[in-house]
Design a protein around this motif. Structure first.
Motif, PDB file in Angstrom:
ATOM      1  N   ALA A  27      -2.032  -7.382  -4.725  1.00 34.43           N
ATOM      2  CA  ALA A  27      -1.418  -7.198  -6.084  1.00 34.43           C
ATOM      3  C   ALA A  27       0.002  -7.101  -6.086  1.00 34.43           C
ATOM      4  CB  ALA A  27      -2.068  -5.997  -6.861  1.00 34.43           C
ATOM      5  N   THR A  28       0.669  -6.428  -5.058  1.00 36.67           N
ATOM      6  CA  THR A  28       2.222  -6.364  -5.024  1.00 36.67           C
ATOM      7  C   THR A  28       2.682  -7.822  -5.081  1.00 36.67           C
ATOM      8  OG1 THR A  28       1.869  -4.139  -4.291  1.00 36.67           O
ATOM      9  CG2 THR A  28       4.094  -5.091  -3.996  1.00 36.67           C
ATOM     10  N   ALA A  29       2.148  -8.606  -3.910  1.00 37.91           N
ATOM     11  CA  ALA A  29       2.789  -9.964  -3.589  1.00 37.91           C
ATOM     12  C   ALA A  29       2.535 -10.817  -4.785  1.00 37.91           C
ATOM     13  CB  ALA A  29       2.422 -10.384  -2.407  1.00 37.91           C
TER      14      ALA A  29
ATOM     15  N   GLY B  80       4.075  -6.872   6.521  1.00 39.63           N
ATOM     16  CA  GLY B  80       2.937  -6.095   6.283  1.00 39.63           C
ATOM     17  C   GLY B  80       2.167  -6.613   5.121  1.00 39.63           C
ATOM     18  N   ASN B  81       1.671  -5.536   4.127  1.00 39.45           N
ATOM     19  CA  ASN B  81       0.788  -5.876   3.172  1.00 39.45           C
ATOM     20  C   ASN B  81       1.610  -6.832   1.911  1.00 39.45           C
ATOM     21  OD1 ASN B  81       0.213  -5.505   0.209  1.00 39.45           O
ATOM     22  ND2 ASN B  81      -1.380  -4.377   1.177  1.00 39.45           N
ATOM     23  N   ALA B  82       2.849  -6.362   1.534  1.00 42.30           N
ATOM     24  CA  ALA B  82       3.577  -6.932   0.617  1.00 42.30           C
ATOM     25  C   ALA B  82       3.965  -8.466   1.232  1.00 42.30           C
ATOM     26  CB  ALA B  82       4.644  -6.273   0.236  1.00 42.30           C
TER      27      ALA B  82
ATOM     28  N   ALA C 170      10.975  -7.231   2.200  1.00 45.37           N
ATOM     29  CA  ALA C 170       9.545  -6.510   1.853  1.00 45.37           C
ATOM     30  C   ALA C 170       9.299  -5.474   2.894  1.00 45.37           C
ATOM     31  CB  ALA C 170       8.516  -7.598   1.972  1.00 45.37           C
ATOM     32  N   ALA C 171      10.575  -4.606   3.380  1.00 48.85           N
ATOM     33  CA  ALA C 171      10.366  -3.629   4.742  1.00 48.85           C
ATOM     34  C   ALA C 171      10.855  -2.299   3.719  1.00 48.85           C
ATOM     35  CB  ALA C 171      10.902  -4.184   5.577  1.00 48.85           C
ATOM     36  N   LEU C 172      12.101  -1.899   4.086  1.00 52.01           N
ATOM     37  CA  LEU C 172      12.316  -0.425   3.691  1.00 52.01           C
ATOM     38  C   LEU C 172      13.726  -0.605   2.897  1.00 52.01           C
ATOM     39  CD1 LEU C 172      11.994   0.717   7.193  1.00 52.01           C
ATOM     40  CD2 LEU C 172      10.363   1.503   5.228  1.00 52.01           C
TER      41      LEU C 172
ATOM     42  N   ALA D  99      10.342  -4.739  -1.364  1.00 55.07           N
ATOM     43  CA  ALA D  99      10.549  -3.246  -0.945  1.00 55.07           C
ATOM     44  C   ALA D  99      11.123  -2.752  -2.069  1.00 55.07           C
ATOM     45  CB  ALA D  99      11.411  -3.471   0.375  1.00 55.07           C
ATOM     46  N   ASN D 100      10.938  -1.322  -1.798  1.00 55.92           N
ATOM     47  CA  ASN D 100      11.572  -0.483  -2.663  1.00 55.92           C
ATOM     48  C   ASN D 100      12.968  -0.234  -2.337  1.00 55.92           C
ATOM     49  OD1 ASN D 100       9.712   0.253  -4.834  1.00 55.92           O
ATOM     50  ND2 ASN D 100       8.519   1.073  -3.141  1.00 55.92           N
ATOM     51  N   GLY D 101      14.091  -0.006  -3.201  1.00 64.60           N
ATOM     52  CA  GLY D 101      15.358   0.231  -2.827  1.00 64.60           C
ATOM     53  C   GLY D 101      16.052  -0.444  -1.733  1.00 64.60           C
TER      54      GLY D 101
HETATM   55  P1  NAD Z   1       3.147  -2.124   5.289  1.00 60.35           P
HETATM   56  O1  NAD Z   1       3.150  -1.048   5.949  1.00 60.35           O
HETATM   57  O2  NAD Z   1       2.171  -3.009   5.219  1.00 60.35           O
HETATM   58  O3  NAD Z   1       4.492  -3.125   5.827  1.00 60.35           O
HETATM   59  C1  NAD Z   1       5.790  -2.833   6.354  1.00 60.35           C
HETATM   60  C2  NAD Z   1       6.196  -4.023   7.022  1.00 60.35           C
HETATM   61  O4  NAD Z   1       7.549  -3.595   7.308  1.00 60.35           O
HETATM   62  C3  NAD Z   1       5.645  -4.041   8.692  1.00 60.35           C
HETATM   63  O5  NAD Z   1       5.599  -5.453   8.988  1.00 60.35           O
HETATM   64  C4  NAD Z   1       6.695  -3.452   9.655  1.00 60.35           C
HETATM   65  O6  NAD Z   1       6.651  -3.756  10.747  1.00 60.35           O
HETATM   66  C5  NAD Z   1       7.747  -3.896   8.781  1.00 60.35           C
HETATM   67  N1  NAD Z   1       9.186  -2.850   9.003  1.00 60.35           N
HETATM   68  C6  NAD Z   1       9.007  -1.558   9.365  1.00 60.35           C
HETATM   69  N2  NAD Z   1      10.410  -1.046   9.662  1.00 60.35           N
HETATM   70  C7  NAD Z   1      11.146  -2.260   9.529  1.00 60.35           C
HETATM   71  C8  NAD Z   1      12.574  -2.250   9.769  1.00 60.35           C
HETATM   72  N3  NAD Z   1      13.247  -1.277  10.073  1.00 60.35           N
HETATM   73  N4  NAD Z   1      12.981  -3.473   9.615  1.00 60.35           N
HETATM   74  C9  NAD Z   1      12.241  -4.529   9.339  1.00 60.35           C
HETATM   75  N5  NAD Z   1      10.842  -4.524   9.024  1.00 60.35           N
HETATM   76  C10 NAD Z   1      10.282  -3.148   9.202  1.00 60.35           C
HETATM   77  O7  NAD Z   1       3.949  -1.807   4.000  1.00 60.35           O
HETATM   78  P2  NAD Z   1       3.882  -2.667   2.708  1.00 60.35           P
HETATM   79  O8  NAD Z   1       2.999  -1.816   1.709  1.00 60.35           O
HETATM   80  O9  NAD Z   1       3.987  -3.971   2.745  1.00 60.35           O
HETATM   81  O10 NAD Z   1       5.216  -1.926   2.163  1.00 60.35           O
HETATM   82  C11 NAD Z   1       6.440  -2.691   2.216  1.00 60.35           C
HETATM   83  C12 NAD Z   1       7.413  -2.277   1.143  1.00 60.35           C
HETATM   84  O11 NAD Z   1       6.957  -2.831  -0.208  1.00 60.35           O
HETATM   85  C13 NAD Z   1       7.809  -1.010   1.110  1.00 60.35           C
HETATM   86  O12 NAD Z   1       9.252  -0.798   0.670  1.00 60.35           O
HETATM   87  C14 NAD Z   1       6.883  -0.264  -0.107  1.00 60.35           C
HETATM   88  O13 NAD Z   1       7.604   0.878  -0.641  1.00 60.35           O
HETATM   89  C15 NAD Z   1       7.048  -1.440  -0.882  1.00 60.35           C
HETATM   90  N6  NAD Z   1       5.689  -1.593  -2.089  1.00 60.35           N
HETATM   91  C16 NAD Z   1       4.535  -1.854  -1.461  1.00 60.35           C
HETATM   92  C17 NAD Z   1       3.552  -1.919  -2.154  1.00 60.35           C
HETATM   93  C18 NAD Z   1       2.128  -1.989  -1.863  1.00 60.35           C
HETATM   94  O14 NAD Z   1       1.272  -2.213  -2.904  1.00 60.35           O
HETATM   95  N7  NAD Z   1       1.842  -2.267  -0.692  1.00 60.35           N
HETATM   96  C19 NAD Z   1       3.918  -1.570  -3.744  1.00 60.35           C
HETATM   97  C20 NAD Z   1       5.162  -1.621  -4.113  1.00 60.35           C
HETATM   98  C21 NAD Z   1       6.123  -1.493  -3.295  1.00 60.35           C
END
Ligand code: NAD
Length: 411
Positions: A185-187, A217-219, A290-292, A313-315
Motif C-alpha cells: 500500500a505505501t508504495a 525494503g518494503n516501501a 525510502a529509507a530514513l 521515507a518519513n522526514g
Molecule cells: P524496511 O525496514 O522494510 O526497509 C528499510 C530499508 O532501508 C532497508 O532496505 C534498509 O536496508 C534500508 N536502510 C536502513 N538504513 C539505511 C541507511 N542508513 N541508508 C540507506 N538505506 C538504509 O522499512 P520500510 O517499511 O520500507 O520503511 C522505509 C521508510 O518508509 C521509513 O522511513 C518508514 O517510516 C517509511 N514508511 C513506511 C511505511 C510502510 O508501510 N512500510 C509507511 C509509511 C512510511
C-alpha cells in the motif's frame, strides 16, 4: 536540528501562511502523551537485557492515534515525537478518521535471534497493552517490523486483556485479520501520486525516465517493481550497506535474489558500487528516498539532479534542503502525502476488522487510489492557490481539517 524541531518548523511555516490562530499552534506543538516503557527480555544466553521502548500519542482530534512501531538503534523520544506529529498531519491529509502516534524500541534487531525478537516484541506488547486498543491507539509496522511482529502483539494484547481485539494493530498477516494489499500500500499510494505528477511535470515518454531509490525494503522495493512495470528505468538502489548503479538500468529480479540470499544489494555483480550519499546525487529524473530521516540536507540538496522527489521515507528532507529544492524548482511529493498509502490501507484494515467483512485486493486498491487522488488534487490545488510547495500545501490542508474539529472555547 533534531527531527522534532524540523517538524515544528514545518508546522509554523504552514500556520503562518494561513494566519492560523496562535492558540492552535500552541496546542499542536506538544503531543497529548509520551510513554516511555521498560522492555525486559531474556536473551538466549540466559541474561536479561532491558531495552527502551516508546509510544507517543500525538493527537486524536480526528480519531484513534495511529502510527507505526520501529525497531532501530537510533530511536529516541525526539524522533518518535516527530514521527507521531507527521502521522497526525498525514492522516488528516488523506482525510481518514484517525489521529497520529508512533513508537518503537531502541535496538538493532539484526543483533537478535528470532526467539529474542519474539520475546522482546511480546514484552513490549505487554508494556503497551494498557495504552493501545482499536478505539484508542492502533500501532502498525514501520522500519524493521512486519506482519509477524504485529501478530505477536495481537496475541499478547489478548492475553493481557482477556479478549481479542483484532483492530488493536494493523499490518497483520492476511490470515490473522490483515487486509489484502497492505503490504504494497505505501508504495502503491506513492505510485498513484507519481503518475499524476509525471503528467504535470515531464513532457516526455515515461519509458525515458530514470529513477534512483534509496532503501530497498518494503516501501522502496515495491516502488521499484511498480515503476519498472510502467516502463521506467531503475538505475540506482541502495540499502543500509550501500548502493549499486547502472546506467543501463538494474535487473530487479536479480537484485531481489541477491538481497534475499546475501542480505544486501551491494553483493550484486557487474554493477558500479556507490554510497548512499552518492545515490542521492546520481543523474536521474526521479529520486525516491525510502529509507530514513534526514538524508537530503543543505550539504547535498544543490547537487540533486532529479526534478521530482517522492518521499516514501518519513522526514528524508530537512527544512534547509527543502528551501533549496524549492528554489531549484524540484517537485517534492512530501512524506505526509507520498507515503500515506500505508496508513490509508491500515485504516481500511481496521475498518474490515470492526465490521468483520473483508474486501478483495481490487476493492482495497481502488479505494486507496480514490483517497490518494483526492488528497493529491486538494494539495496540488492549495499549492497553486498559495504559491507554495506541495509540502506546505499538504500541511495547510491538514491543519484546516484538524483545527476545524477543535473547539477552543471548550478548553
Ligand atoms: P524496511 O525496514 O522494510 O526497509 C528499510 C530499508 O532501508 C532497508 O532496505 C534498509 O536496508 C534500508 N536502510 C536502513 N538504513 C539505511 C541507511 N542508513 N541508508 C540507506 N538505506 C538504509 O522499512 P520500510 O517499511 O520500507 O520503511 C522505509 C521508510 O518508509 C521509513 O522511513 C518508514 O517510516 C517509511 N514508511 C513506511 C511505511 C510502510 O508501510 N512500510 C509507511 C509509511 C512510511
Amino acid at each position: 536540528m533534531n527531527p522534532f524541531e524540523h517538524a515544528m518548523l514545518q508546522l509554523n511555516k504552514a500556520a503562518d501562511l494561513i494566519k492560523l490562530d496562535y492558540n492552535f499552534i500552541r496546542l499542536l506543538e506538544k503531543p497529548d502523551r509520551t510513554i516511555q516503557l521498560k522492555v525486559p527480555v531474556k536473551m538466549d544466553n540466559g541474561s536479561i537485557k532491558v531495552f527502551d521502548g516508546y509510544r507517543v500519542q500525538y493527537d486524536n482530534t480526528l480519531g484513534p492515534y495511529k502510527g507505526g512501531l520501529r525497531y532501530y538503534q537510533s530511536v529516541d523520544l525526539d524522533e518518535v515525537k516527530a514521527l507521531a506529529f507527521w502521522m497526525t498531519i498525514k492522516t488528516a491529509v488523506v482525510d481518514i478518521p484517525m489521529g497520529g502516534g508512533k513508537g518503537g524500541i531502541k535496538v538493532n534487531p539484526k543483533e537478535l535471534s528470532f526467539g529474542e525478537l519474539e520475546r522482546m516484541t511480546r514484552s513490549f506488547a505487554r508494556a503497551l497493552a494498557p495504552f493501545i486498543g482499536s478505539n484508542v491507539d492502533v500501532p502498525a509496522p514501520d522500519v524493521y517490523t512486519n506482519g509477524e511482529i504485529m501478530a505477536w502483539i495481537v496475541d499478547e494484547n489478548t492475553k493481557v486483556k482477556g479478549e481479542e481485539d483484532l483492530g488493536v494493530v494493523t499490518g497483520k498477516p492476511i490470515e490473522k485479520g490483515g487486509s489484502k494489499g497492505r503490504d504494497r500500500a505505501t508504495a502503491m499510494g506513492g505510485f498513484y501520486l507519481l503518475q499524476e505528477l509525471i503528467e504535470k511535470v515531464f513532457n516526455q515518454d515515461v519509458k525515458t525516465l530514470r529513477v534512483a531509490i534509496q532503501g530497498f525494503g518494503n516501501a522502496g522495493s515495491v516502488m521499484a517493481d511498480l515503476l519498472t512495470e510502467l516502463g521506467l528505468k531503475i538505475v540506482a538502489v541502495s540499502d543500509s550497506k550501500g548502493g549499486v548503479y547502472s546506467t543501463e538500468g538494474l535487473n530487479l529480479a536479480e537484485l531481489k535474489k541477491v538481497k534475499a540470499e546475501k542480505g544486501s544489494v551491494t553483493e550484486m555483480n557487474d554493477v558500479q558500487k556507490i554510497s548512499n550519499e552518492e545515490l542521492l546525487e546520481v543523474d536521474v529524473d526521479i529520486l525516491v528516498p525510502a529509507a530514513l530521516e534526514n538524508q537530503i540536507t543543505e550539504e547535498n540538496a544543490a547537487n540533486i539532479k532529479a526534478r521530482v522527489i517522492v518521499e516514501l521515507a518519513n522526514g528524508p528532507t530537512n527544512p534547509g534542503a527543502d528551501e533549496i529544492l524549492n528554489k531549484m524548482g524540484v517537485y517534492v511529493l512530501p512524506d505526509v502525502l507520498a507515503n500515506a498509502g500505508g496508513v490509508t490501507v491500515s485504516y481500511f484494515e481496521w475498518q474490515q476488522n470492526q465490521e468483520n467483512d473483508y474486501w478483495s485486493e481490487e476493492v482495497v486498491l481502488s479505494r486507496l487510489r480514490e483517497k490518494m487522488l483526492a488528497a493529491f488534487e486538494d494539495v496540488w490545488g492549495k499549492s497553486q492557490e498559495y504559491g507554495v510547495s506541495l509540502r506546505t500545501a499538504a500541511f495547510v490542508s491538514a491543519l484546516k481539517r484538524i483545527t476545524q474539529r477543535i473547539d477552543l472555547s471548550q478548553l
